[in-house]
Scaffold this motif. Sequence first.
Motif, PDB file in Angstrom:
ATOM      1  N   LYS A  75       7.004   1.492   8.022  1.00 30.45           N
ATOM      2  CA  LYS A  75       8.091   2.022   7.195  1.00 30.45           C
ATOM      3  C   LYS A  75       7.736   3.367   6.572  1.00 30.45           C
ATOM      4  N   LYS A  76       6.527   3.865   6.850  1.00 28.82           N
ATOM      5  CA  LYS A  76       6.027   5.136   6.309  1.00 28.82           C
ATOM      6  C   LYS A  76       5.863   5.101   4.800  1.00 28.82           C
ATOM      7  N   ALA A  77       5.721   3.894   4.254  1.00 32.70           N
ATOM      8  CA  ALA A  77       5.461   3.757   2.823  1.00 32.70           C
ATOM      9  C   ALA A  77       3.973   3.922   2.526  1.00 32.70           C
ATOM     10  N   LEU A  78       3.133   3.505   3.460  1.00 31.74           N
ATOM     11  CA  LEU A  78       1.686   3.604   3.309  1.00 31.74           C
ATOM     12  C   LEU A  78       1.151   4.588   4.341  1.00 31.74           C
ATOM     13  N   ALA A  79       0.386   5.563   3.871  1.00 27.56           N
ATOM     14  CA  ALA A  79      -0.145   6.601   4.761  1.00 27.56           C
ATOM     15  C   ALA A  79      -1.130   6.010   5.757  1.00 27.56           C
ATOM     16  N   LEU A  80      -1.160   6.579   6.957  1.00 29.10           N
ATOM     17  CA  LEU A  80      -2.045   6.093   8.004  1.00 29.10           C
ATOM     18  C   LEU A  80      -3.506   6.148   7.562  1.00 29.10           C
ATOM     19  N   ALA A  81      -3.916   7.258   6.944  1.00 27.17           N
ATOM     20  CA  ALA A  81      -5.316   7.403   6.509  1.00 27.17           C
ATOM     21  C   ALA A  81      -5.693   6.332   5.496  1.00 27.17           C
ATOM     22  N   THR A  82      -4.769   6.021   4.576  1.00 30.13           N
ATOM     23  CA  THR A  82      -5.028   4.974   3.588  1.00 30.13           C
ATOM     24  C   THR A  82      -5.101   3.611   4.258  1.00 30.13           C
ATOM     25  N   ALA A  83      -4.201   3.368   5.207  1.00 29.89           N
ATOM     26  CA  ALA A  83      -4.178   2.088   5.921  1.00 29.89           C
ATOM     27  C   ALA A  83      -5.484   1.854   6.667  1.00 29.89           C
ATOM     28  N   VAL A  84      -6.056   2.906   7.224  1.00 33.72           N
ATOM     29  CA  VAL A  84      -7.334   2.773   7.934  1.00 33.72           C
ATOM     30  C   VAL A  84      -8.410   2.279   6.981  1.00 33.72           C
ATOM     31  N   GLU A  85      -8.451   2.823   5.756  1.00 31.62           N
ATOM     32  CA  GLU A  85      -9.440   2.380   4.775  1.00 31.62           C
ATOM     33  C   GLU A  85      -9.183   0.931   4.364  1.00 31.62           C
ATOM     34  N   VAL A  86      -7.929   0.549   4.240  1.00 35.15           N
ATOM     35  CA  VAL A  86      -7.582  -0.828   3.895  1.00 35.15           C
ATOM     36  C   VAL A  86      -8.045  -1.794   4.981  1.00 35.15           C
ATOM     37  N   SER A  87      -8.033  -1.348   6.226  1.00 32.34           N
ATOM     38  CA  SER A  87      -8.364  -2.222   7.360  1.00 32.34           C
ATOM     39  C   SER A  87      -9.801  -2.751   7.302  1.00 32.34           C
ATOM     40  N   PHE A  88     -10.657  -2.113   6.513  1.00 34.17           N
ATOM     41  CA  PHE A  88     -12.045  -2.568   6.393  1.00 34.17           C
ATOM     42  C   PHE A  88     -12.199  -3.685   5.356  1.00 34.17           C
ATOM     43  N   LEU A  89     -11.133  -3.979   4.616  1.00 33.77           N
ATOM     44  CA  LEU A  89     -11.152  -5.071   3.644  1.00 33.77           C
ATOM     45  C   LEU A  89     -10.823  -6.382   4.352  1.00 33.77           C
ATOM     46  N   ASP A  90     -11.387  -7.492   3.849  1.00 32.99           N
ATOM     47  CA  ASP A  90     -11.063  -8.762   4.493  1.00 32.99           C
ATOM     48  C   ASP A  90      -9.631  -9.177   4.131  1.00 32.99           C
ATOM     49  N   ASN A  91      -9.113 -10.147   4.851  1.00 39.21           N
ATOM     50  CA  ASN A  91      -7.696 -10.510   4.723  1.00 39.21           C
ATOM     51  C   ASN A  91      -7.316 -10.976   3.324  1.00 39.21           C
ATOM     52  N   GLU A  92      -8.212 -11.683   2.666  1.00 40.95           N
ATOM     53  CA  GLU A  92      -7.908 -12.184   1.316  1.00 40.95           C
ATOM     54  C   GLU A  92      -7.725 -11.027   0.336  1.00 40.95           C
ATOM     55  N   VAL A  93      -8.598 -10.034   0.429  1.00 37.23           N
ATOM     56  CA  VAL A  93      -8.489  -8.863  -0.446  1.00 37.23           C
ATOM     57  C   VAL A  93      -7.239  -8.056  -0.082  1.00 37.23           C
ATOM     58  N   GLN A  94      -6.953  -7.951   1.212  1.00 37.87           N
ATOM     59  CA  GLN A  94      -5.744  -7.243   1.640  1.00 37.87           C
ATOM     60  C   GLN A  94      -4.491  -7.900   1.054  1.00 37.87           C
ATOM     61  N   GLN A  95      -4.480  -9.228   1.011  1.00 39.70           N
ATOM     62  CA  GLN A  95      -3.319  -9.925   0.467  1.00 39.70           C
ATOM     63  C   GLN A  95      -3.153  -9.621  -1.022  1.00 39.70           C
TER      64      GLN A  95
END
Length: 299
Positions: A185-205
Amino acid sequence: MTSIDELLCVPSVAGCDEIEVAKIRPFKDHPFKVLDDEKMHERVESIMLNGVLVPVTVRPLEDGNYEMISGHRRLFAVKEIGLERIPAIVKKYDDDEAVLVMVDSNLQREEILPSEKAFAYKMRYDAMRRQGQRNDLTSSRIGTKLPEGRADDELAEKVGESRGQLHRYLRLVELISPILELVDKKALALATAVEVSFLDNEVQQMLYEYMCENEICKTFQIFALRDYLKENDTITKMELIRILNENAPKDESNRFQQLTITKKKLQEYFPPFYTKSQMEKVLFSLLEEWKKNNDEAGS
């Protein structure tokens, strides 16, 4: 209106035949969305007027059915119309070859979501690496076998991305679905999303819940969160909120812009004979007192 017989007419393409719609299965883990949107309505209308001009591509399965390789949207439209058969070309691809053809045929579309790119690139990347590691092939019908370590370079060139951008998309497959939707939806920047991807699923939630209740996070907030997790094995939701809030961007763009107080409002507090200088003197005196009291309360 084109008749049913004309809609079922097989295009004059070598190897094309009619396949029963009921016998065609979608590609396993198909990464591209088939949406019932305005473009799909246009496709349905086009097929109703002209028939299926471009046959779909399928591969035979052991149970006598077929797996769709290219043409998921055409199949959806044909089902909407109620046709029982569809023009198709049958190809005997192995699993990896099928992935390569499926991804390549869909990457020709004009609009592709980040999530679609992420999973499509990952599927193609894995298939290319497997082909490069196989010893039972002397040649490949789909592209060139690659030694391990070169698949990313070849894939980046194939899909028209830089090597770095390719790896950013590959990281997106590690996101939980709600956060990946924010990227689409272009609400979250791609560069930020990449950094989020290194967090485990529980933290992401927990992060997703924070963003729903507050605002979308910036990259430096995620850096701070990841730095905390380097020193700590776990994190509570309250601690996550504290870290994100402490590192939230501060908007001071209009903090010291001109402040206007109406004459009517001032008249409520000052005698009518007070000059501008007298009013300013009172105001600044009160502000000095407020600042002193505020400093003492914070000390």
